[in-house]
Design an enzyme around this catalytic site. Sequence first.
Site, mmCIF file in Angstrom:
data_model
loop_
_atom_site.group_PDB
_atom_site.id
_atom_site.type_symbol
_atom_site.label_atom_id
_atom_site.label_comp_id
_atom_site.label_asym_id
_atom_site.label_seq_id
_atom_site.Cartn_x
_atom_site.Cartn_y
_atom_site.Cartn_z
ATOM 1 C CB CYS A 64 -1.034 -0.001 1.111
ATOM 2 S SG CYS A 64 -0.646 -0.965 2.547
ATOM 3 N NE ARG A 96 2.302 -9.413 5.074
ATOM 4 C CZ ARG A 96 0.987 -9.326 4.981
ATOM 5 N NH1 ARG A 96 0.229 -10.073 5.751
ATOM 6 N NH2 ARG A 96 0.433 -8.494 4.130
ATOM 7 C CD GLN A 122 -0.473 -8.803 0.426
ATOM 8 O OE1 GLN A 122 0.068 -7.729 0.204
ATOM 9 N NE2 GLN A 122 -1.255 -9.009 1.468
ATOM 10 C CG ASP A 130 -2.007 -5.319 -2.180
ATOM 11 O OD1 ASP A 130 -3.165 -5.146 -1.765
ATOM 12 O OD2 ASP A 130 -0.995 -4.902 -1.605
ATOM 13 C CG HIS A 177 -3.916 -0.277 -2.278
ATOM 14 N ND1 HIS A 177 -2.831 -1.015 -2.666
ATOM 15 C CD2 HIS A 177 -4.148 -0.569 -0.980
ATOM 16 C CE1 HIS A 177 -2.406 -1.715 -1.621
ATOM 17 N NE2 HIS A 177 -3.174 -1.470 -0.593
ATOM 18 C CE LYS A 224 -9.801 -6.911 9.689
ATOM 19 N NZ LYS A 224 -8.402 -7.256 9.904
ATOM 20 C CG HIS A 251 -5.813 -1.266 2.169
ATOM 21 N ND1 HIS A 251 -4.454 -1.257 2.297
ATOM 22 C CD2 HIS A 251 -6.245 -0.114 2.712
ATOM 23 C CE1 HIS A 251 -4.082 -0.142 2.911
ATOM 24 N NE2 HIS A 251 -5.155 0.574 3.173
#
Length: 638
Positions: free
Chosen positions: A334, A363, A381, A383, A385, A465, A511
């Site tokens: 992000c 991570r 991911q 991912d 945004h 979320k 997200h």
Amino acid sequence: MITIRFPDGSNREFPKGITGWEIAKTISTSLAKEAVAVRVGEQLWDLTRPIDCDTPFEVIKRTSDAGLDILRHDTAHVFAEAVKELYPETQITIGPSIQDGFFYDLFREESFTPDDLKHIEERMHEIVNRDEPLTREVWDRQTAIDFFKSQGEFFKAEIITDLPAGDEVTIYRQGNFVDLCRGPHLPSTGKLGHAFKLMKIAGAYWRGDHNNPVLQRVYGTAWSTEKDLQDYLTRLEEAEKRDHRRLGKEMNLFHMQEEAVGSVFWHPKGWALYRILENYIRDKITAEDYVEVKTPQLLDSSLWEASGHWEKFGENMFVVKEEDKTLALKPMSCPCHIQIFRQGIKSYRDLPLRMAEFGACMRNEASGALHGLTRVRSMVQDDGHIFCREDQVKEETRKFCLLLLNVYHELGFEDLTIKFSDRPAVRAGSDEVWDKAETQLEAGARASGLSYTLNPGEGAFYGPKLEFILKDAIGRDWQCGTLQLDFVLPERLDATYIGEDGKKHRPVMLHRAIFGSLERFIAVFIEHYAGKFPLWAAPVQAVIATVTQEGDAYAEKVYQDLRAAGLRVELDTRNEKISYKIRELSLQKIPYIMVVGKKEAEEGTVSLRKLGGEAQETLALHAVIDKLRKEAIPPHKR
RNA sequence: GCCGUCGUAGCUCAGUGGUAGAGCACACCCUUGGUAAGGGUGAGGUCGAGAGUUCAAUCCUCUCCGACGGCACCA
């Protein structure tokens, strides 16, 4: 006399003080036999507890959910009695019923071994055979505390001390064993039956807090009949067979090794599957007007400090020292996406801006958390945004939910639950902002027709979320997709756009991920299909297997034609019998085997055998190509 | 990270205080066999790593690494 009201609405009169069991017997002996407890008003009562007043009433049968729950709880008590008989120095703590069984947390200096479990289990069967009556007693709180302390049961005493002040302290006695318990319980241990089994030993912290002592937790399973127990054990075996770690090895999809803990070595077939799913999702988001980007993996700590990650997740980040700089591997994308957003000046006309990345993230997960592909340290991911105005949140939420539902549906997942997590105790942003965020996220979810359960206080610190949860073959829930509203990061990293009024405004950030991580999703995908992938996703869609060498030349032509048609095929001309090849290729879960011998070569056909079937059909080569091409079209292109 | 179990051939696993074995896989040979394992021969292991005890350790002890099952964690 008292009036008992049954679930069907009928009423009957009984003498005051009658027990639930006696009432059940008046209905039928088989019902009385099946009964494990009764519902009196809102409460579950022992069968033997006298009923004194008018009440709605229901017999709880051992096969019902509530009944099984009681059986499992009883099994836990029998377990505890067995443990105390065999290992009196053990302190018992709590032993609740759980899905498929129960557990019991024990405190003892010495560790229990698998052999100990065998002995305990044998003793449990003995206790059932003793048919000890269970009796309920209400004790004075202090008496109970003193009693358990005198027995050396300090954990139990602590539990009683911490019971809410108004609660009755009830004690159940079976044989010489006395335990604190809310109940209800069976009238006697004999009613339990023998459909239980101790499964495994594990460590667990007292009261779930890692600052507390570690207890030994014994897991057991318990059922109403021995057949149910057997079915359960069979289910476990079946689940084990489709474990993605096992199939990953057997099907040669990937491996992991010591030198790269928590990271995956993708083999050609596994990587093929990976790319197929990646490209699928890429197609899907491209169609939804996402733009794809790629951002750095190694970034200076200053960015992470600005974003807040350093403070909040620094422990989980891999840090690299380089001369006078401190860099970190990105745990999420992000902040990077905001950097792209910040390049140049954005207008309200640019919003919503949907930015996607297959972001490689690292991570530093706790070693004990790692698990196959589902919990790794290095992942990608899917991912994305979405930068938008506040008034666009609802529509963007709706769109995303519909996209996600569509994807899961196309990939064959129908069992989906959704959790809506609202504001946590520790959070950024004013209540006013949170009110707005929750309202809009909820409205968006509603607009997509989704139902969800509330997960109070579990939102991220920066916003509420939605969590999308799939069920896998072993019945485990996996959170894959997510949608998170964020008012904080755009602020922290100073993202702005120029509004209609010509002034600077803060965009809202959504997200979102559909797979979550490619690795985890592939694990779920493998387990869901037990490795028998739909044709469009299978790394190898068909293998051409020859009967004898006479077929080699023709098999080579078939192979080339299929490849030219865009199908993923392999050729097996090994010097092996056809039945051997069939066995091996079937175990490899190849969707189609094409047997080619002298006959097929002469006729220009192939003999097609589908995975899992025994029947074959002989088709002209062009017909086979048509058939497979059609079947291999990905779901979103049909 | 914590508790427990485990680590022997590519895989699945047996085994022993005196430096190891099976099945499958692999290589070679025979076999050319029509829908879930044809036969023979052979090669292959510093028994997870390190230290200790012992005349001698794959086996016993300790430390570390990793896997597995839970717990805690999961932005």
